[in-house]
Design a protein around this motif. Structure first.
Motif, PDB file in Angstrom:
ATOM      1  N   ASN A  63       0.804  -1.216   0.000  1.00 45.65           N
ATOM      2  CA  ASN A  63       0.000   0.000   0.000  1.00 45.65           C
ATOM      3  C   ASN A  63       0.844   1.276   0.000  1.00 45.65           C
ATOM      4  O   ASN A  63       0.316   2.371   0.140  1.00 45.65           O
ATOM      5  CB  ASN A  63      -0.937   0.003   1.207  1.00 45.65           C
ATOM      6  N   GLY A  64       2.148   1.139  -0.114  1.00 46.70           N
ATOM      7  CA  GLY A  64       3.003   2.320  -0.133  1.00 46.70           C
ATOM      8  C   GLY A  64       3.396   2.829   1.231  1.00 46.70           C
ATOM      9  O   GLY A  64       4.027   3.865   1.350  1.00 46.70           O
ATOM     10  N   ARG A  65       3.022   2.104   2.285  1.00 47.29           N
ATOM     11  CA  ARG A  65       3.389   2.508   3.648  1.00 47.29           C
ATOM     12  C   ARG A  65       4.226   1.421   4.287  1.00 47.29           C
ATOM     13  O   ARG A  65       3.712   0.694   5.137  1.00 47.29           O
ATOM     14  CB  ARG A  65       2.135   2.806   4.463  1.00 47.29           C
ATOM     15  N   PRO A  66       5.446   1.208   3.962  1.00 44.31           N
ATOM     16  CA  PRO A  66       6.256   2.060   3.092  1.00 44.31           C
ATOM     17  C   PRO A  66       6.524   1.480   1.706  1.00 44.31           C
ATOM     18  O   PRO A  66       7.195   2.110   0.911  1.00 44.31           O
ATOM     19  CB  PRO A  66       7.571   2.164   3.856  1.00 44.31           C
ATOM     20  N   TYR A  67       6.029   0.251   1.396  1.00 47.15           N
ATOM     21  CA  TYR A  67       6.446  -0.412   0.161  1.00 47.15           C
ATOM     22  C   TYR A  67       5.301  -0.683  -0.798  1.00 47.15           C
ATOM     23  O   TYR A  67       4.168  -0.937  -0.378  1.00 47.15           O
ATOM     24  CB  TYR A  67       7.067  -1.790   0.461  1.00 47.15           C
ATOM     25  N   ILE A  68       5.651  -0.733  -2.085  1.00 46.43           N
ATOM     26  CA  ILE A  68       4.836  -1.344  -3.137  1.00 46.43           C
ATOM     27  C   ILE A  68       5.818  -2.167  -3.966  1.00 46.43           C
ATOM     28  O   ILE A  68       6.863  -1.664  -4.375  1.00 46.43           O
ATOM     29  CB  ILE A  68       4.139  -0.304  -4.031  1.00 46.43           C
ATOM     30  N   THR A  69       5.490  -3.424  -4.197  1.00 42.64           N
ATOM     31  CA  THR A  69       6.352  -4.278  -5.002  1.00 42.64           C
ATOM     32  C   THR A  69       5.628  -4.656  -6.284  1.00 42.64           C
ATOM     33  O   THR A  69       4.489  -5.120  -6.253  1.00 42.64           O
ATOM     34  CB  THR A  69       6.767  -5.541  -4.232  1.00 42.64           C
ATOM     35  N   LEU A  70       6.322  -4.455  -7.405  1.00 41.95           N
ATOM     36  CA  LEU A  70       5.816  -4.796  -8.728  1.00 41.95           C
ATOM     37  C   LEU A  70       6.537  -6.048  -9.201  1.00 41.95           C
ATOM     38  O   LEU A  70       7.751  -6.171  -9.033  1.00 41.95           O
ATOM     39  CB  LEU A  70       6.083  -3.656  -9.709  1.00 41.95           C
ATOM     40  N   SER A  71       5.800  -6.982  -9.801  1.00 42.55           N
ATOM     41  CA  SER A  71       6.416  -8.214 -10.296  1.00 42.55           C
ATOM     42  C   SER A  71       5.466  -8.883 -11.279  1.00 42.55           C
ATOM     43  O   SER A  71       4.379  -8.393 -11.557  1.00 42.55           O
ATOM     44  CB  SER A  71       6.729  -9.168  -9.145  1.00 42.55           C
ATOM     45  N   ASP A  72       5.893 -10.027 -11.769  1.00 37.85           N
ATOM     46  CA  ASP A  72       5.032 -10.893 -12.565  1.00 37.85           C
ATOM     47  C   ASP A  72       4.547 -12.061 -11.719  1.00 37.85           C
ATOM     48  O   ASP A  72       4.108 -13.065 -12.241  1.00 37.85           O
ATOM     49  CB  ASP A  72       5.784 -11.408 -13.801  1.00 37.85           C
ATOM     50  N   GLY A  73       4.669 -11.971 -10.403  1.00 31.77           N
ATOM     51  CA  GLY A  73       4.194 -13.010  -9.511  1.00 31.77           C
ATOM     52  C   GLY A  73       5.063 -14.256  -9.472  1.00 31.77           C
ATOM     53  O   GLY A  73       4.597 -15.324  -9.124  1.00 31.77           O
ATOM     54  N   GLY A  74       6.343 -14.122  -9.827  1.00 30.91           N
ATOM     55  CA  GLY A  74       7.260 -15.259  -9.772  1.00 30.91           C
ATOM     56  C   GLY A  74       7.207 -16.161 -10.983  1.00 30.91           C
ATOM     57  O   GLY A  74       7.951 -17.122 -11.070  1.00 30.91           O
ATOM     58  N   GLY A  75       6.349 -15.861 -11.955  1.00 31.33           N
ATOM     59  CA  GLY A  75       6.210 -16.724 -13.114  1.00 31.33           C
ATOM     60  C   GLY A  75       6.977 -16.277 -14.341  1.00 31.33           C
ATOM     61  O   GLY A  75       6.844 -16.866 -15.393  1.00 31.33           O
TER      62      GLY A  75
END
Length: 142
Positions: A50-62
């Motif tokens: 949620n940005g407090r403090p992180y947001i992680t972007l990925s392809d979900g490990g695939g």
């Protein structure tokens, strides 16, 4: 991070390295804004946090990409100088990629050399850009 790195074939036995993927963290003041930019820029499908403090972007490990995930981290201090490390993003069509990223909110800091100018490092051309908070990155092509 809770994200798992993709299971990729590599030469770990030859080099002794067990590294399989790369995750990068970008510090910023507004994680939502910067995550929106990088998610559109890189095309990552999954977004966690949620940005407090992180947001992680990925392809979900695939995905078999070397960049497994990009984490956007809220920090209290402002960016005050050029970054000591930055992303190099490779493309076959520099002009259209730079134009696409400008529409998303990036700024061109140093345009790439023209074809008539000497080649850059190892024959690559690079456009130096900044994300919406001023963090530098390069779009690179041959």
């Amino acid at each position: 991070m809770s994200e798992s790195a993709p299971d990729t074939t590599d030469n770990a036995t030859e080099t002794g390295s067990q590294l399989r993927a790369i995750g990068v963290t970008i510090d910023c003041a507004d994680p939502e804004r910067i995550a929106d930019f990088w998610q559109a820029a890189l095309g990552f499908a999954q977004r966690v946090g949620n940005g407090r403090p992180y947001i992680t972007l990925s392809d979900g490990g695939g995905s078999a990409r070397m960049l497994n995930h990009l984490t956007i981290q809220r920090v209290p201090e402002a960016k005050t100088a050029k970054l000591r490390a930055h992303l190099d993003l490779f493309t076959g069509d520099m002009d259209s990629e730079v134009a696409r990223l400008v529409v998303l909110g990036a700024t061109v800091l140093v345009p790439a050399s023209t074809e008539t100018e000497p080649d850059g490092h190892l024959g690559f051309r690079a456009t130096v850009m900044a994300d919406p908070e001023g963090s530098e990155f390069c779009i690179v092509s041959r």
